[in-house]
Design an enzyme around this catalytic site. Structure first.
Site, PDB file in Angstrom:
ATOM      1  N   ARG A  51       0.803  -1.227   0.000  1.00 36.17           N
ATOM      2  CA  ARG A  51       0.000   0.000   0.000  1.00 36.17           C
ATOM      3  C   ARG A  51       0.833   1.272   0.000  1.00 36.17           C
ATOM      4  NH1 ARG A  51      -3.074  -3.739   1.673  1.00 36.17           N
ATOM      5  NH2 ARG A  51      -1.141  -4.386   2.646  1.00 36.17           N
ATOM      6  N   THR A  52       1.821   1.329   0.871  1.00 33.95           N
ATOM      7  CA  THR A  52       2.522   2.601   1.038  1.00 33.95           C
ATOM      8  C   THR A  52       3.262   2.960  -0.248  1.00 33.95           C
ATOM      9  OG1 THR A  52       2.740   2.119   3.384  1.00 33.95           O
ATOM     10  CG2 THR A  52       4.123   3.884   2.521  1.00 33.95           C
ATOM     11  N   LYS A  80      25.659  -3.993  -1.320  1.00 29.78           N
ATOM     12  CA  LYS A  80      27.114  -3.893  -1.488  1.00 29.78           C
ATOM     13  C   LYS A  80      27.747  -3.192  -0.302  1.00 29.78           C
ATOM     14  CE  LYS A  80      26.727  -3.256  -6.506  1.00 29.78           C
ATOM     15  NZ  LYS A  80      27.010  -2.290  -7.569  1.00 29.78           N
ATOM     16  N   ARG A 101      11.501   3.861   3.069  1.00 27.98           N
ATOM     17  CA  ARG A 101      11.176   2.915   4.147  1.00 27.98           C
ATOM     18  C   ARG A 101      12.434   2.124   4.463  1.00 27.98           C
ATOM     19  NH1 ARG A 101       6.019  -1.005   4.302  1.00 27.98           N
ATOM     20  NH2 ARG A 101       5.153   0.967   5.021  1.00 27.98           N
ATOM     21  N   HIS A 129       5.523   5.741  11.535  1.00 24.96           N
ATOM     22  CA  HIS A 129       5.003   5.617  10.170  1.00 24.96           C
ATOM     23  C   HIS A 129       4.015   6.767   9.941  1.00 24.96           C
ATOM     24  CE1 HIS A 129       3.625   4.076   6.455  1.00 24.96           C
ATOM     25  NE2 HIS A 129       3.363   2.815   6.776  1.00 24.96           N
TER      26      HIS A 129
HETATM   27  C1  NCD Z   1       2.039  -1.182   8.109  1.00 26.99           C
HETATM   28  C2  NCD Z   1       3.544  -0.988   8.228  1.00 26.99           C
HETATM   29  O1  NCD Z   1       4.276  -1.136   7.250  1.00 26.99           O
HETATM   30  O2  NCD Z   1       3.955  -0.655   9.340  1.00 26.99           O
HETATM   31  N1  NCD Z   1       1.622  -1.345   6.783  1.00 26.99           N
HETATM   32  C3  NCD Z   1       1.291  -0.244   6.051  1.00 26.99           C
HETATM   33  O3  NCD Z   1       2.127   0.571   5.729  1.00 26.99           O
HETATM   34  N2  NCD Z   1       0.000  -0.060   5.735  1.00 26.99           N
HETATM   35  C4  NCD Z   1       1.486  -2.211   9.009  1.00 26.99           C
HETATM   36  C5  NCD Z   1       2.059  -3.592   8.976  1.00 26.99           C
HETATM   37  O4  NCD Z   1       2.939  -3.914   8.173  1.00 26.99           O
HETATM   38  O5  NCD Z   1       1.583  -4.401   9.767  1.00 26.99           O
END
Ligand code: NCD
Length: 305
Positions: A51-52, A80, A101, A129
């Protein structure tokens, strides 16, 4: 504000404004479809995401911009041995804005010291997040019509769940908020969140290991996945993974207008039968993610419509 590392980098007024812009984009998408022409978003994902990453990419493409990046550390020079600092130094020459991320807590702060373009924290380890929180706040705004005077249950992996940490930080700024923290002993909310955002602010809270005992008190139930990838011990994960499963039976004890949220992915925490319940908001929540990220990109790139 140049970067978004922690949700508290945004004031409550700025969050209201982002939600208003996201709502306007949903209503009139055509007004925005050239807004980021010739702009490039880099998505640097050193950890898995559906999703993100895809909502960020869809957001930039819908603004008329372009995207580049990688979806796993294995396809970047991280394997590397390249440092985050060097990667960011270079990518900030290729893109106008970066969403990143990383499994290490604090990695986006390091990145923000080595960038010439805005950095967005798209999740750093078991820490924060903030863009999921924007999605969550937009959902609460739509479903409940307010942020004040809500009893919010956080259920599942409160220890490693970064979406929980950021959402608690964000909600701690509104009045009349009560938190109900539902987790096994082993997955309790860490003190860096509890002390800073709940205790120091004198916010009312209750801790419970039982969802059944508290579900009737809640306006919002925020379910979370047990974060397998943060466990050192597979056996411990297997023992805890099904601690809470929301079923139609359990929901019969909840308020008729309770909002059920989940950042997704869901593993087993919410029975699929619950998806048909009008209180289930998690797919709408994921849908809002694209529009609030469009609003955030516009803000960080200082694009006026
Ligand atoms: C979450 C995350 O990555 O922290 N997912 C997301 O971005 N919607 C929640 C998860 O992975 O459980």
């Amino acid at each position: 504000m140049k970067n978004l590392i922690n949700i508290l980098d945004l004031s409550v007024e700025e969050i209201d404004r982002l939600i208003a812009v996201a709502d306007d984009i949903m209503l009139s998408p055509d007004r925005y479809n050239e807004a980021c022409r010739h702009k490039i978003l880099a998505t640097l994902f050193f950890e898995p995401s559906t999703r993100t990453r895809l909502s960020f990419e869809s957001a930039m493409l819908s603004l008329g911009g372009n995207v580049l990046g990688f979806s796993e550390a294995a396809s970047s020079s991280a394997v590397k041995g390249e440092s985050i600092a060097d990667t960011i130094e270079v990518v900030s020459g290729y893109a106008d804005i970066i969403a990143m991320r990383h499994p290490k807590e604090g990695a986006p702060i390091v990145a923000s010291d080595h960038t010439t373009v805005p950095i967005i924290n798209a999740g750093d380890g078991g820490h924060y997040h903030p863009t999921q929180t924007l999605t969550d706040l937009m959902t609460i705004h739509h479903e409940m019509g307010r942020f004040d005077n809500l009893t919010v249950g956080m259920c599942g992996d409160l220890k490693f769940g970064r979406t929980v940490h950021s959402l608690i930080g964000a909600l701690s700024r509104y009045t009349g908020i009560k938190f109900v923290l539902i987790s096994p002993e082993e997955l309790k909310l860490p003190s860096f969140v509890k002390q800073k955002y709940i205790k120091n602010k004198g916010i009312e809270y209750k801790q419970s290991t039982s969802l059944d005992e508290v579900i009737g008190d809640l306006d919002i139930l925020y379910m979370t996945r047990v974060q397998k990838e943060r466990f050192f011990n597979e056996e411990e994960y297997l023992r805890l993974k099904d601690s809470y499963i929301l079923t139609e039976d359990k929901l019969s004890m909840a308020k008729s207008n309770m909002c059920i949220m989940h950042p997704l992915p869901r593993v087993n925490e919410i029975s699929t039968a619950v998806d048909r319940d009008p209180r289930a908001c998690y797919f709408k929540q994921a849908h809002y993610g694209k529009f609030i990220r469009m609003a955030l990109i516009l803000k960080l790139l200082e694009v006026e419509i």
